[in-house]
Design a protein around this motif. Structure first.
Motif, short mmCIF file in Angstrom:
data_model
loop_
_atom_site.label_atom_id
_atom_site.label_comp_id
_atom_site.label_asym_id
_atom_site.label_seq_id
_atom_site.Cartn_x
_atom_site.Cartn_y
_atom_site.Cartn_z
N VAL A 105 0.87 -1.17 0.00
CA VAL A 105 0.00 0.00 0.00
C VAL A 105 0.91 1.22 0.00
O VAL A 105 1.90 1.27 0.74
N VAL A 106 0.57 2.20 -0.83
CA VAL A 106 1.36 3.42 -0.93
C VAL A 106 0.44 4.63 -0.77
O VAL A 106 -0.72 4.57 -1.15
N GLU A 107 0.96 5.67 -0.13
CA GLU A 107 0.27 6.96 -0.12
C GLU A 107 1.32 8.00 -0.44
O GLU A 107 2.46 7.92 0.00
N THR A 108 0.92 8.97 -1.26
CA THR A 108 1.86 9.99 -1.70
C THR A 108 1.26 11.37 -1.50
O THR A 108 0.49 11.84 -2.31
N GLY A 109 1.62 11.99 -0.39
CA GLY A 109 1.26 13.37 -0.14
C GLY A 109 -0.19 13.66 0.17
O GLY A 109 -0.70 14.71 -0.18
N MET A 110 -0.86 12.75 0.85
CA MET A 110 -2.25 13.03 1.19
C MET A 110 -2.54 13.01 2.69
O MET A 110 -3.57 13.51 3.11
N LEU A 111 -1.65 12.49 3.51
CA LEU A 111 -1.94 12.39 4.94
C LEU A 111 -2.23 13.74 5.58
O LEU A 111 -3.08 13.84 6.47
N HIS A 112 -1.55 14.78 5.15
CA HIS A 112 -1.79 16.09 5.76
C HIS A 112 -3.13 16.69 5.33
O HIS A 112 -3.54 17.72 5.85
N HIS A 113 -3.82 16.03 4.41
CA HIS A 113 -5.16 16.49 3.98
C HIS A 113 -6.29 15.80 4.75
O HIS A 113 -7.44 16.17 4.57
N THR A 114 -5.98 14.80 5.52
CA THR A 114 -7.02 14.02 6.18
C THR A 114 -7.13 14.39 7.66
O THR A 114 -6.12 14.66 8.32
N PRO A 115 -8.34 14.40 8.20
CA PRO A 115 -8.51 14.74 9.61
C PRO A 115 -8.03 13.64 10.56
O PRO A 115 -7.81 13.91 11.74
N GLU A 116 -7.88 12.42 10.07
CA GLU A 116 -7.47 11.30 10.92
C GLU A 116 -6.28 10.55 10.32
O GLU A 116 -6.40 9.39 9.92
N PRO A 117 -5.09 11.18 10.25
CA PRO A 117 -3.96 10.50 9.62
C PRO A 117 -3.57 9.20 10.32
O PRO A 117 -3.16 8.23 9.67
N ASP A 118 -3.73 9.14 11.65
CA ASP A 118 -3.40 7.90 12.36
C ASP A 118 -4.34 6.77 11.94
O ASP A 118 -3.94 5.62 11.82
N ARG A 119 -5.58 7.09 11.69
CA ARG A 119 -6.56 6.10 11.22
C ARG A 119 -6.20 5.62 9.81
O ARG A 119 -6.31 4.43 9.51
N VAL A 120 -5.74 6.54 8.95
CA VAL A 120 -5.33 6.17 7.59
C VAL A 120 -4.16 5.19 7.65
O VAL A 120 -4.17 4.15 6.99
N VAL A 121 -3.16 5.50 8.46
CA VAL A 121 -1.99 4.61 8.57
C VAL A 121 -2.41 3.25 9.12
O VAL A 121 -1.97 2.20 8.63
N ALA A 122 -3.30 3.23 10.11
CA ALA A 122 -3.78 1.95 10.65
C ALA A 122 -4.50 1.15 9.57
O ALA A 122 -4.32 -0.08 9.47
N GLU A 123 -5.28 1.81 8.74
CA GLU A 123 -5.97 1.12 7.65
C GLU A 123 -4.99 0.61 6.60
O GLU A 123 -5.15 -0.50 6.08
N MET A 124 -3.97 1.39 6.30
CA MET A 124 -2.95 0.95 5.35
C MET A 124 -2.26 -0.32 5.86
O MET A 124 -2.07 -1.28 5.11
N LEU A 125 -1.91 -0.30 7.13
CA LEU A 125 -1.26 -1.47 7.73
C LEU A 125 -2.20 -2.68 7.72
O LEU A 125 -1.77 -3.82 7.51
N ARG A 126 -3.47 -2.44 7.95
CA ARG A 126 -4.46 -3.53 7.99
C ARG A 126 -4.60 -4.23 6.63
O ARG A 126 -4.64 -5.44 6.55
N VAL A 127 -4.64 -3.45 5.55
CA VAL A 127 -4.90 -4.06 4.24
C VAL A 127 -3.63 -4.49 3.50
O VAL A 127 -3.71 -5.11 2.45
N ALA A 128 -2.45 -4.18 4.07
CA ALA A 128 -1.18 -4.55 3.45
C ALA A 128 -0.69 -5.90 3.97
O ALA A 128 -0.74 -6.15 5.17
N ARG A 129 -0.21 -6.74 3.06
CA ARG A 129 0.39 -8.02 3.45
C ARG A 129 1.89 -7.90 3.70
O ARG A 129 2.43 -8.55 4.57
N LYS A 130 2.58 -7.10 2.88
CA LYS A 130 4.04 -7.09 2.92
C LYS A 130 4.67 -5.73 3.22
O LYS A 130 5.70 -5.66 3.87
N ALA A 131 4.11 -4.65 2.69
CA ALA A 131 4.80 -3.37 2.81
C ALA A 131 3.82 -2.20 2.75
O ALA A 131 2.78 -2.29 2.09
N VAL A 132 4.21 -1.14 3.43
CA VAL A 132 3.50 0.13 3.38
C VAL A 132 4.54 1.20 3.06
O VAL A 132 5.58 1.26 3.72
#
Length: 161
Positions: free
Chosen positions: A114-141
């Motif tokens: 899972v990759v994100e490029t320059g959007m975390l500072h646009h979201t009200p819940e960046p910690d939630r986004v990272v947790a979701e990325m980790l949840r749906v990723a098998r190998k790498a974030v």
């Protein structure tokens, strides 16, 4: 893969993740940085990718070109940006989901990377986004959220001087 290699890749990816903003302040526009992500994805044998907060899909396109059999999917809450991804960049609509990154509709471990490029500072819940990325990723974030306007104390003034 032997555990020593797994540890190497985990440590390397973690280091890469935390230092990336210092190396490539604007990496999501830089082919050099995306080449590094592609290199790590090939090293771990990634076959599927979610680009969360994909916007117009440029990172998806680049990584799909670099890794020919890569299955890509992108999500973004903006219908307008996803329309650009489809109409201007030719990304099929069945690879794009108009959903927030804070509550991804995918199963646990659905993607190798899972990759994100320059959007975390646009979201009200960046910690939630990272947790979701980790949840749906098998190998790498892969995370890069370089916000050039606010780095190294060089922020823009909030109002008129």
């Amino acid at each position: 893969m032997p555990s020593s290699h797994s540890h190497f890749f985990s440590s390397t990816l973690l280091t890469f993740r935390f230092n990336l903003h210092r190396i490539y302040a604007d990496w999501w526009r830089s082919a050099d940085a995306l080449r590094h992500v592609a290199m790590y994805m090939r090293a771990i044998g990634a076959k599927s990718l979610l680009d969360t907060g994909c916007g117009t899909g440029m990172a998806m396109l680049y990584l799909a070109r670099e890794i020919p059999d890569l299955l890509t999917r992108g999500n973004d809450p903006s219908e307008a940006l996803l329309r650009v991804a489809h109409e201007r960049h030719g990304i099929p609509t069945d690879q794009l989901d108009c959903v927030s990154s804070e509550r991804l509709p995918y199963k646990d471990g659905a993607f190798d990377a899972v990759v994100e490029t320059g959007m975390l500072h646009h979201t009200p819940e960046p910690d939630r986004v990272v947790a979701e990325m980790l949840r749906v990723a098998r190998k790498a974030v892969f995370i890069s959220d370089a916000n050039i306007a606010g780095q190294d104390g060089d922020s823009l003034p909030a109002g008129p001087p």
